[in-house]
Design a protein around this motif. Structure first.
Motif, PDB file in Angstrom:
ATOM      1  N   MET A   1      19.968  38.453   6.771  1.00  0.00           N
ATOM      2  CA  MET A   1      20.449  39.114   5.352  1.00  0.00           C
ATOM      3  C   MET A   1      20.486  40.787   5.568  1.00  0.00           C
ATOM      4  N   ILE A   2      19.512  41.106   6.159  1.00  0.00           N
ATOM      5  CA  ILE A   2      19.375  42.521   6.348  1.00  0.00           C
ATOM      6  C   ILE A   2      20.565  43.176   7.122  1.00  0.00           C
TER       7      ILE A   2
ATOM      8  N   ARG B   1      23.661  42.205   6.625  1.00  0.00           N
ATOM      9  CA  ARG B   1      24.814  42.198   5.666  1.00  0.00           C
ATOM     10  C   ARG B   1      24.612  43.767   4.825  1.00  0.00           C
ATOM     11  N   VAL B   2      23.370  44.058   4.661  1.00  0.00           N
ATOM     12  CA  VAL B   2      23.157  45.262   3.807  1.00  0.00           C
ATOM     13  C   VAL B   2      23.652  46.432   4.673  1.00  0.00           C
TER      14      VAL B   2
ATOM     15  N   ALA C   1      27.200  46.570   4.937  1.00  0.00           N
ATOM     16  CA  ALA C   1      27.853  47.311   3.962  1.00  0.00           C
ATOM     17  C   ALA C   1      27.693  48.922   3.971  1.00  0.00           C
TER      18      ALA C   1
ATOM     19  N   LEU D   1      30.011  50.545   6.077  1.00  0.00           N
ATOM     20  CA  LEU D   1      31.261  51.023   5.521  1.00  0.00           C
ATOM     21  C   LEU D   1      31.524  52.497   5.660  1.00  0.00           C
ATOM     22  N   LEU D   2      30.382  53.030   5.374  1.00  0.00           N
ATOM     23  CA  LEU D   2      30.412  54.476   5.475  1.00  0.00           C
ATOM     24  C   LEU D   2      30.788  55.242   6.790  1.00  0.00           C
TER      25      LEU D   2
ATOM     26  N   TYR E   1      40.387  46.938  -1.393  1.00  0.00           N
ATOM     27  CA  TYR E   1      39.209  47.414  -2.326  1.00  0.00           C
ATOM     28  C   TYR E   1      38.261  48.262  -1.482  1.00  0.00           C
TER      29      TYR E   1
ATOM     30  N   ILE F   1      35.226  51.529  -2.569  1.00  0.00           N
ATOM     31  CA  ILE F   1      33.725  51.654  -2.069  1.00  0.00           C
ATOM     32  C   ILE F   1      33.587  52.872  -1.397  1.00  0.00           C
TER      33      ILE F   1
ATOM     34  N   ILE G   1      33.553  55.787  -3.997  1.00  0.00           N
ATOM     35  CA  ILE G   1      32.130  55.774  -4.796  1.00  0.00           C
ATOM     36  C   ILE G   1      31.034  56.471  -4.191  1.00  0.00           C
ATOM     37  N   GLY G   2      30.869  56.097  -2.837  1.00  0.00           N
ATOM     38  CA  GLY G   2      30.013  56.719  -1.896  1.00  0.00           C
ATOM     39  C   GLY G   2      29.826  58.119  -1.893  1.00  0.00           C
TER      40      GLY G   2
ATOM     41  N   SER H   1      38.738  42.081  -2.487  1.00  0.00           N
ATOM     42  CA  SER H   1      37.290  41.929  -2.429  1.00  0.00           C
ATOM     43  C   SER H   1      36.842  42.778  -1.331  1.00  0.00           C
ATOM     44  N   PRO H   2      35.460  43.136  -1.442  1.00  0.00           N
ATOM     45  CA  PRO H   2      34.742  43.958  -0.090  1.00  0.00           C
ATOM     46  C   PRO H   2      35.208  43.422   0.985  1.00  0.00           C
TER      47      PRO H   2
END
Lengths: 552, 103
Positions: free
Chosen positions: A1-2, A4-5, A8, A11-12, A103, A107, A110-111, A255-256
């Motif tokens: 799970m982590i 996937r954070v 995300a 992306l930066l 999309y 993202i 927004i960052g 979508s992302p």
């Protein structure tokens, strides 16, 4: 799970490409000479030189030169800040990202935006109330002038140098691509123009060049978005369903997507972008060009609005390019790739919706954008040398204004020559990481000292100085030992520091360093500095004693 | 500006009230902004299909669009809310505090 954070956040990690004007990497194909673009650009240069002449007649004092006499309004300053933020790279880079991944482009945008409200809530009015010309004024308010100004000026110069190199190299490549001009000619042209703006027009001209460019960029982008929407009869559903039909990724563009990169690098860069913005000298100095805290707050309000609006436009432009550029064989080479690379998506779209005249306009605006940003950088570098190093450190605050101004003008010239030489020297280098580095240093040296000087009573000169230098040195050292310099440039086999960006570690080093060396500081001077906090605090809150607008 | 004026302002209960109010407001808005952003990132990380789901069956628009654009608008709106209160109510208090201190 982590994981996937992290992905995300990953992306930066693509972000520096968007930030460097060097969105264009490696070899570029030189385009045929673009006459209408050159005519538009000559018009822009003529207009801005006219403004410089007008500003030169009004700029007499040091306050005029450094901060436009504090007479810029909140609205104008908001446009100028937005102009600093909307670089050629973010215009071409973000629309290209939307063009390729849909999309995900949103993202990113927004960052980049979320840092601004935080700067408003926690920093804007304190900065305005405490500072005069440079952020070192704020950081050294109750601390040892010599030590803190030397540190801040060094932080400023290092950040300016890296950022300037990235912009110069990016400018050269972009101009080669858009105008068909020779790289060296382009770099010299940018260098000469930025020196003219700063030397003769100071902050007033630099701000107005930035405002004009912001208005041109916003108008151009609005026109493109409008034409895209007109093409789909102002129906967003049609825009997106048509895009899904022609895009190779199909539905996925809505979508992302998620680009996985190593998480530490990603977090590190995310921190650098967020807190680096709050430590960039050429952004911070804009808070001193307005009359009071009220106008400073308004500046950020307008800036956030313009930047947000601009990001929404680039999103529409990216989708417009999917519809109108990717389907048109005239914009592609024999292999089916976009002419000049995907970063050219917005430029081709300009051609598609507005013909060659509008293409010329957008190309000229992209060039103008770089000019405006390098002028601001040069001015902040020159201020650090003349106001912080010369007037406060060397002359101990006893320099007369004429000499101080002379030093800043000589510095401007030197910076111009240096920028041209470095721009040419780094022509063949990969410079995308340099903007990331500039942000990392701003986040690890300028930002910790600045924020703690405003918020933490127990900060002492010793703590700020040792911690700040540790942050600066750690950031540079980790960068040298990292994959880009150690492996790619110095040719070693393995990096000693395995991650791309240093901010995560160097920020911790800076904050811990500042904390430790402050609380263990038992000197009499430290005691006195802590006692001075209350007057600084009252001034930062009420603006009592703050430098105001200069009446003429 | 002399030190005693600063000292006097610092001990003025109205000043302390202003600082407390403004600090609470600024930090609440900061946490709200960061919270929204972190929630968005977590959504991308853990439930990307939520953002990729269509608003209705016959529309190509996904939930990610209004949420993303909403975040941009929220950032702008929050700065607006702060500026309105800070430039109005807080600056008014500030002016009175300064006037008192000059006497």
């Amino acid at each position: 799970m982590i994981g996937r954070v992290f992905s995300a956040l990953g992306l930066l990690a693509l972000a520096p490409t968007l930030w460097a004007a060097g969105a264009i990497e490696g070899e570029v194909q030189r385009q045929p000479l673009n006459v209408s673009a050159i005519i538009m650009f000559v018009l822009f240069v003529a207009a801005t030189l006219g403004i410089t002449y007008w500003a030169a007649k009004r700029s007499k004092s040091a306050s005029d030169f450094y901060s436009a006499g504090g007479r810029i309004t909140g609205f104008q300053n908001g446009l100028a800040i937005a102009g600093d933020y909307m670089s050629a790279a973010s215009f071409l880079g973000i629309s290209a990202l939307v063009f390729t991944s849909g999309y995900d482009g949103l993202i990113y945008s927004i960052g980049f935006l979320v840092g601004w409200p935080i700067i408003l809530f926690l920093m804007a009015e304190r900065l305005r109330n405490l500072g005069r010309y440079t952020f070192a004024d704020v950081a050294s308010y109750r601390l040892g002038q010599t030590q803190i100004r030397t540190l801040s000026a060094s932080g400023t110069l290092v950040v300016v140098a890296f950022y300037l190199i990235a912009q110069m190299v990016g400018a050269g490549k972009l101009i080669e691509l858009l105008f068909g001009l020779n790289y060296h000619v382009a770099v010299v042209l940018v260098g000469v123009l930025m020196v003219l703006y700063v030397l003769f027009g100071g902050m007033l001209a630099t701000t107005w060049v930035q405002i004009i460019k912001a208005v041109l960029l916003l108008s151009g982008a609005s026109f493109m978005a409008l034409m895209v929407l007109k093409h789909v009869n102002f129906d967003f559903a049609t825009l997106f369903s048509e895009a899904i039909k022609v895009h190779p990724k199909g539905e996925a563009i809505m979508s992302p997507g998620g680009l996985v990169k190593d998480p530490i690098s990603a977090i590190s860069l995310g921190l650098a972008l967020m807190f680096g913005t709050a430590g960039l000298p050429h952004i911070l100095m804009r808070f001193f060009t307005v009359g009071d805290a009220k106008e400073a707050r308004k500046s950020v309000f307008f800036a956030t609005g313009f930047i947000g609006y601009f990001y929404i436009l680039t999103f529409i432009i990216g989708f417009g390019a999917i519809l109108l550029v990717s389907t048109n064989p005239a914009f592609k080479d024999s292999t089916g790739a976009l002419l000049g690379g995907t970063n050219m998506a917005a430029v081709h779209l300009a051609d598609a919706v507005g013909g060659s005249l509008f293409l010329g306009f957008i190309s000229a605006v992209a060039f103008a954008t770089i000019l405006a940003v390098v002028a601001g950088l040069t001015l902040s570098g020159a201020s650090a040398v003349s106001h912080d190093l010369y007037a406060s450190v060397i002359k101990k605050g006893k320099a007369n204004e004429r000499d101080e101004l002379r030093v800043s003008k000589v510095t401007t010239l030197i910076l111009g020559v240096l920028a041209i030489v470095l721009g040419i020297a780094f022509e063949k280098q990969n410079i995308a990481f340099m903007v990331g580095l500039a942000f990392s240093i701003a986040a690890s040296c300028n930002f910790p000292v600045l924020i703690l000087s405003m918020y933490w009573k127990r900060l002492t000169t010793r703590g700020a100085m040792l911690g700040g230098w540790l942050g600066l040195i750690t950031a540079v050292a980790l960068m040298v030992l990292g994959p880009t310099i150690w492996v790619q440039i110095l040719g070693h086999e393995k990096p000693i520091y395995p991650y791309e960006y240093p901010a995560l570690f160097s920020m911790i080093v800076a904050f811990v360093g500042i904390w430790f060396f402050s609380i263990t500081d038992r000197s009499a001077a430290a005691n006195e500095e802590q006692n001075k906090f209350y007057s600084q605090f009252v001034r930062s809150q009420t603006g009592l004693g703050a430098s105001g607008a200069v009446a003429h | 500006m002399n030190d005693s004026t600063y000292k006097r302002i610092e001990q003025n209960p109205r000043f302390q009230e202003l600082v407390a109010k403004r600090d609470r407001f600024a930090w609440s808005l900061s946490f709200l902004m960061l919270g929204l952003y972190v929630a968005f990132i977590l959504l991308i990380a853990f439930e990307p299909q939520v953002l990729g789901a269509r608003i209705s069956d016959d529309s190509p628009i996904t939930w990610g669009l209004p949420i993303g654009v909403g975040l941009i608008v929220a950032a702008f709106a929050l700065t607006g809310i702060y500026v309105r209160r800070a430039n109005g109510e807080f600056d008014e208090m500030n002016k009175e505090i300064l006037k008192e201190a000059q006497q």
